[in-house]
Motif scaffolding. Structure first.
Motif, PDB file in Angstrom:
ATOM      1  N   ASP A  20      41.724  36.414  26.544  1.00 34.61           N
ATOM      2  CA  ASP A  20      42.160  36.665  25.161  1.00 34.61           C
ATOM      3  C   ASP A  20      43.351  37.617  25.090  1.00 34.61           C
ATOM      4  O   ASP A  20      43.812  37.957  23.991  1.00 34.61           O
ATOM      5  N   GLY A  21      43.815  38.087  26.240  1.00 35.88           N
ATOM      6  CA  GLY A  21      44.981  38.979  26.252  1.00 35.88           C
ATOM      7  C   GLY A  21      44.690  40.383  25.756  1.00 35.88           C
ATOM      8  O   GLY A  21      45.608  41.120  25.376  1.00 35.88           O
ATOM      9  N   ILE A  22      43.427  40.760  25.774  1.00 30.72           N
ATOM     10  CA  ILE A  22      43.051  42.092  25.284  1.00 30.72           C
ATOM     11  C   ILE A  22      43.446  43.166  26.297  1.00 30.72           C
ATOM     12  O   ILE A  22      43.830  44.280  25.927  1.00 30.72           O
ATOM     13  N   ILE A  23      43.368  42.825  27.581  1.00 26.80           N
ATOM     14  CA  ILE A  23      43.764  43.752  28.633  1.00 26.80           C
ATOM     15  C   ILE A  23      44.257  42.953  29.835  1.00 26.80           C
ATOM     16  O   ILE A  23      43.758  41.839  30.104  1.00 26.80           O
ATOM     17  N   ALA A  24      45.254  43.477  30.537  1.00 29.55           N
ATOM     18  CA  ALA A  24      45.781  42.796  31.729  1.00 29.55           C
ATOM     19  C   ALA A  24      44.746  42.848  32.848  1.00 29.55           C
ATOM     20  O   ALA A  24      43.969  43.798  32.965  1.00 29.55           O
ATOM     21  N   GLU A  25      44.770  41.794  33.704  1.00 29.57           N
ATOM     22  CA  GLU A  25      43.747  41.684  34.744  1.00 29.57           C
ATOM     23  C   GLU A  25      43.782  42.852  35.727  1.00 29.57           C
ATOM     24  O   GLU A  25      42.734  43.399  36.091  1.00 29.57           O
ATOM     25  N   ASP A  26      44.989  43.255  36.141  1.00 31.46           N
ATOM     26  CA  ASP A  26      45.066  44.336  37.113  1.00 31.46           C
ATOM     27  C   ASP A  26      44.519  45.651  36.547  1.00 31.46           C
ATOM     28  O   ASP A  26      43.834  46.412  37.229  1.00 31.46           O
ATOM     29  N   ARG A  27      44.803  45.901  35.265  1.00 34.23           N
ATOM     30  CA  ARG A  27      44.292  47.117  34.631  1.00 34.23           C
ATOM     31  C   ARG A  27      42.776  47.040  34.473  1.00 34.23           C
ATOM     32  O   ARG A  27      42.073  48.061  34.565  1.00 34.23           O
ATOM     33  N   LEU A  28      42.268  45.818  34.229  1.00 35.73           N
ATOM     34  CA  LEU A  28      40.818  45.644  34.093  1.00 35.73           C
ATOM     35  C   LEU A  28      40.119  45.912  35.423  1.00 35.73           C
ATOM     36  O   LEU A  28      39.049  46.533  35.463  1.00 35.73           O
ATOM     37  N   GLN A  29      40.722  45.440  36.510  1.00 35.40           N
ATOM     38  CA  GLN A  29      40.136  45.688  37.830  1.00 35.40           C
ATOM     39  C   GLN A  29      40.075  47.192  38.111  1.00 35.40           C
ATOM     40  O   GLN A  29      39.059  47.706  38.600  1.00 35.40           O
ATOM     41  N   GLU A  30      41.160  47.895  37.776  1.00 35.66           N
ATOM     42  CA  GLU A  30      41.193  49.348  37.986  1.00 35.66           C
ATOM     43  C   GLU A  30      40.139  50.045  37.115  1.00 35.66           C
ATOM     44  O   GLU A  30      39.450  50.974  37.563  1.00 35.66           O
ATOM     45  N   ALA A  31      40.042  49.587  35.869  1.00 36.06           N
ATOM     46  CA  ALA A  31      39.072  50.185  34.945  1.00 36.06           C
ATOM     47  C   ALA A  31      37.643  49.947  35.406  1.00 36.06           C
ATOM     48  O   ALA A  31      36.779  50.832  35.291  1.00 36.06           O
ATOM     49  N   THR A  32      37.375  48.768  35.961  1.00 35.50           N
ATOM     50  CA  THR A  32      36.030  48.451  36.453  1.00 35.50           C
ATOM     51  C   THR A  32      35.630  49.401  37.576  1.00 35.50           C
ATOM     52  O   THR A  32      34.506  49.916  37.611  1.00 35.50           O
ATOM     53  N   GLU A  33      36.585  49.644  38.499  1.00 33.42           N
ATOM     54  CA  GLU A  33      36.320  50.562  39.598  1.00 33.42           C
ATOM     55  C   GLU A  33      36.093  51.985  39.095  1.00 33.42           C
ATOM     56  O   GLU A  33      35.175  52.694  39.512  1.00 33.42           O
ATOM     57  N   ALA A  34      36.968  52.415  38.168  1.00 34.36           N
ATOM     58  CA  ALA A  34      36.856  53.769  37.626  1.00 34.36           C
ATOM     59  C   ALA A  34      35.551  53.951  36.864  1.00 34.36           C
ATOM     60  O   ALA A  34      34.898  55.006  36.965  1.00 34.36           O
TER      61      ALA A  34
END
Length: 572
Positions: A20-34
């Motif tokens: 849905d374009g709410i967040i970029a995939e790379d930023r989501l991966q980083e956020a998941t780890e954090a």
């Protein structure tokens, strides 16, 4: 190819957020780890770090899993329903029970994939759980308010850091200890009342209202001038709570037909005590009790903390230092008149001055000042107190309120014969104060030769420095509100409330808005010639006195408060 391969690793809500374009995939991966490292749910982490909007996440989750979406602002939560779910589970999973229909419990949740939360609550309640998607930020706010409401709505209250039982109820307590002993010594009621009072002090509330109705009983506190509900105890406890408060404030607990007044002293530590002024009033379904919180530290804030502009502060200080004359503070109930007067008295409170006050009642105890509580039932009125003061060689006299001609005349004579007199009146602004005294029957020449300074004031909520945000207001709207071209040409920035965990709906504390008017010779002539309030107001403007509206707009310009708040407490 790498991005495509990576996206295949995403599933459920994360995949939907990327699609849905709410967040970029790379930023989501980083956020998941954090989020994993911080041991936080992904949705909570995204919202807390402002990586995605709570509303957008909720809509995506609703579409992805076919779960209904609800705006929490549209419903009122029920305290009894919240109690059905263990508070530990609410805190652990950050969920909230919303509605119960038969054996179905609708559960507010930000991430409907949290199956562990659903299973544990289903096991604990033995109910069928239907998840409902809600916005993460609103959910957090409601959980905090819900838990506070449950904690203060009975039973099982834990003692706070302070000694909850250490309340000074005065020497007359033994006289009433045999009356309604069951009501008075009900331990849960004692703890409930003490916790309500302590919470009100901690939050900085000014009043606490205990209100019985036919089918419910509620407790509200006034914080920064606005009332909000904090608890809804069972209605059956209304009389017990009332009895406890009346014993604490040394009232007749058997008398329920007429209003009563009393005081409570709560000692928080060896060095700090808070007084409550208590009033009861019979209503249809019991006695409503209102407690006014009187914090002595408010009188020691210092004049710089009240909100006076520099030239206004200088005028107040100039007239406080005069050996005689009258200073009047005006405004409606709850506008901060008492704090302004006590701040002035605190400045004057030195060893070489004899200061006496007549009040109804004395709200704050100030060592070094002779304070008298007027009591008309025994003939101790404002007027009789003033007559007694004048026989005791006073330097400064404070009259709680000028209510009648006799009090006004004695106060004016005192101001004319070498005494500094401070008092209050209930008028809307400074110019009307002079004509109000004429209406009371005071001779115009007496007013012109005695009243030296008038302060009209209001209290506005102060914007929270942590979360206030810039508001885009059209120039035409700002001009209509009263800002002049000079303000707008200088690049005026208007702030508004947002709301965060450190404040109350975007506001934290209050600030005074003042009109400080020195009574000049020209104004004195207008009064003696029978002039009206409009003529005095025009003269005040000509002498550079800003009115309450302009003072409020100055606070908006400084970013101290919002335009909405100034509109609430002042008129154009």
């Amino acid at each position: 190819m790498a991005a495509t391969a990576s996206q295949t690793n995403l599933a459920g809500l994360p995949r939907r957020l990327v699609q849905d374009g709410i967040i970029a995939e790379d930023r989501l991966q980083e956020a998941t780890e954090a989020a994993r490292k911080d041991k936080l749910p992904l949705v909570a982490y995204l919202v807390n770090q402002e990586l995605a909007e709570a509303r957008a996440i909720a809509v995506a989750a609703s579409h992805e899993f076919g779960v209904p979406l609800l705006d929490l602002d549209a419903i009122e939560l029920e305290i009894d329903l919240i109690r059905t779910v263990d508070q530990k589970l609410i805190n652990k999973h950050r969920v909230l029970p919303l509605v119960k229909r038969g054996q179905r419990l609708f559960l507010g949740i930000a991430d409907p994939t949290n199956l562990q939360a659903i299973d544990e609550i289903k096991f604990q309640t033995s109910l069928r759980i239907d998840p409902v998607v809600v916005e993460q930020d609103k959910l957090e706010e409601r959980i905090i308010k819900a838990i506070e409401a449950v904690d203060t709505s009975m039973p099982g209250l834990e003692d706070d850091d302070f000694d909850l039982e250490n309340l000074e109820v005065g020497p007359d307590e033994e006289e009433t200890e045999d009356v309604h002993r069951d009501d008075i010594e009900d331990a849960p009621v004692v703890r409930f009342v003490n916790k309500i009072l302590l919470d009100a002090i901690k939050r900085g509330a000014s009043d606490v209202h205990f209100e019985p109705y036919e089918k419910y009983f509620r407790v509200r506190t006034r914080l920064d001038g606005v009332l909000s509900e904090v608890a809804q105890p069972p209605v059956a406890l209304a009389n017990k709570v009332c009895a406890r408060l009346k014993v604490m404030s040394r009232m007749d607990i058997a008398e329920r037909r007429v209003p009563q007044d009393g005081r409570i002293k709560m000692r928080l530590s060896k060095n700090r005590a808070i007084d409550f002024r208590v009033n009861t009033c019979p209503t249809l379904f019991g006695e409503k009790i209102v407690l006014r919180i009187l914090d002595p530290s408010s009188a020691k804030l210092g004049i710089d903390m009240l909100g006076y502009e520099e030239h206004q502060k200088d005028l107040y200080m100039k007239h406080l230092m005069k050996p005689y004359g009258m200073i009047l503070v005006t405004g409606p109930t709850g506008s901060g008149k008492t704090v302004s007067l006590y701040t002035g008295l605190n400045i004057l409170n030195t060893v070489d001055r004899n200061i006496s006050t007549a009040e109804d009642p004395a709200e704050i105890n100030l060592p070094g000042i002779n304070q008298v509580n007027v009591n008309p039932k025994v003939g101790l009125t404002f007027a009789s107190s003033l007559k007694a003061f004048l026989r005791q060689d006073p330097d400064v006299i404070m009259v709680g309120e000028i209510r009648d001609l006799e009090t006004a005349e004695i106060a004016i004579k005192a101001a004319q014969t070498g005494h500094l007199v401070l008092s209050t009146l209930h008028t809307n602004d400074a110019p009307r104060t002079l004509t109000r005294m004429v209406d009371m029957g005071v001779k115009p020449y007496a007013i012109a030769t005695s009243v030296s300074l008038i302060i009209a004031q209001r209290l506005a909520r102060r914007l929270c420095d942590n979360c206030k945000e810039v508001r885009d207001v059209p120039r035409e709207a700002l001009e209509k509100e009263g800002f002049d071209a000079g303000d707008l040409d200088d690049g005026l920035t208007v702030f508004g409330p947002k709301g965060c965990r450190q404040c109350n709906d975007g506001y934290k504390g209050r600030v005074g808005i003042f009109q400080v008017m020195e009574v000049s010779e020209t104004m004195g002539r207008i009064i003696m010639e029978g002039g009206n309030a409009m003529q005095i107001a025009d003269q005040a403007v000509a002498e550079g006195v800003i009115d309450l509206r302009r003072a409020g707009l100055n606070k908006v310009k400084e970013g101290v408060t919002s335009l909405e708040e100034v509109n609430r407490v002042t008129i154009e």
